[in-house]
Design an enzyme around this catalytic site. Sequence first.
Site: not given
Length: 287
Positions: A114-116, A118
Site C-alpha cells: 500500500s505505501c511503497g 515506508c
Amino acid sequence: MGRVTERRRVVRIRDGAPSTRPDTLVAEEPLEIRLGGKPLAITMRTPGDDFALAAGFLVSEGVVSRAEDVANIVYCAGATQDGSNTYNIVDVQLAPGVPLPDITLERNVYTTSSCGLCGKAGLDAVRTTARWPIADTPPVLVAPELLAALPGRLRAAQRVFDRTGGLHAAGLFSPEGELLDLREDVGRHNAVDKLIGRALQSGRLPLSRSILLVSGRASFELAQKAVMAGIPLLAAVSAPSSLAVDLAAETGLTLVGFLRGDSMNVYAGEQRIDLRAGAMAAGGTAR
C-alpha cells in the site's frame, strides 16, 4: 513458484439467500530482495516477474542503470525450516565495479503493497539523484483526447484483474498511445518496478519517449520511480499526493491526476499536454 491467483471458499449472499462457492483471489506473498547476499528490502507482492521487480527496485533506488550493472539474479533456497525453496527470496549480484549501497538498519527498506518506500529515514533520503534528467528532446506532446483513452486500454489488457478485481496495474505507453508493456500486482509500486526492471533487462532505459499510467493514486514513490527511469509523463486515475506534485515540479515531470472519462487535472509539466490538438468537451471539468 507462487501462483498469481488462488482459490478460497466464500459464502455468497444474493437477495438474502446464501450459497457456498469457490472464489478467485489475487495471491500475495512476501519477497525479500538481497544484494550481494545481504538483506535489502521486503515487499508484499503478487508472485511473478520477481527478477524484473528486483531489478526495477534497484533502478528506483539509484543502484543500477544498465543491464550490464547486474551480474546475476537468482532465487535463494533455505527460506523454510527444511531448506526448501519458496521462491520468495531473490539475491542480486552486481557486476564488478558497480558500487554497493550502504546497507544499514536505517537504510534497510520495508515496502508494503500500500505505501511503497515506508522505511526511508527521511524525505532527503528518498530524493535519490536521478541518473537521467528528464530531457525528452523533442518534447513528448500528448493530446488530452489520447490521454483520456489510455485508462480504457489499460483496463482492457488487465487479465488477472478480470478474475480477481484485486490488482493494481501499471502500463507503459508510447506517445501515440500504443501499449508497450503492462504489469499487475497487489502493490502499485511493485507493478511500476516490474515495468522498469523489464526495461532495464532489455536495454531500454531511459524511458524518455513513454507515458506511465497507474491505476490508483500517484504517490511520491511512484513519481520518484518515473523520474529515476527517465519517464517524462506520469498519469494516474486517482489523486496525487502533495509531495508527488512537488517532486514533479522540481524535476520537470508531467503529472496528471484524476484521469477519468474526458476530464483530468494537470498538476505539473503542462507543456507536454497539447491543448491545440482539439478541445475536450465544452464545460468538462476535473474533480
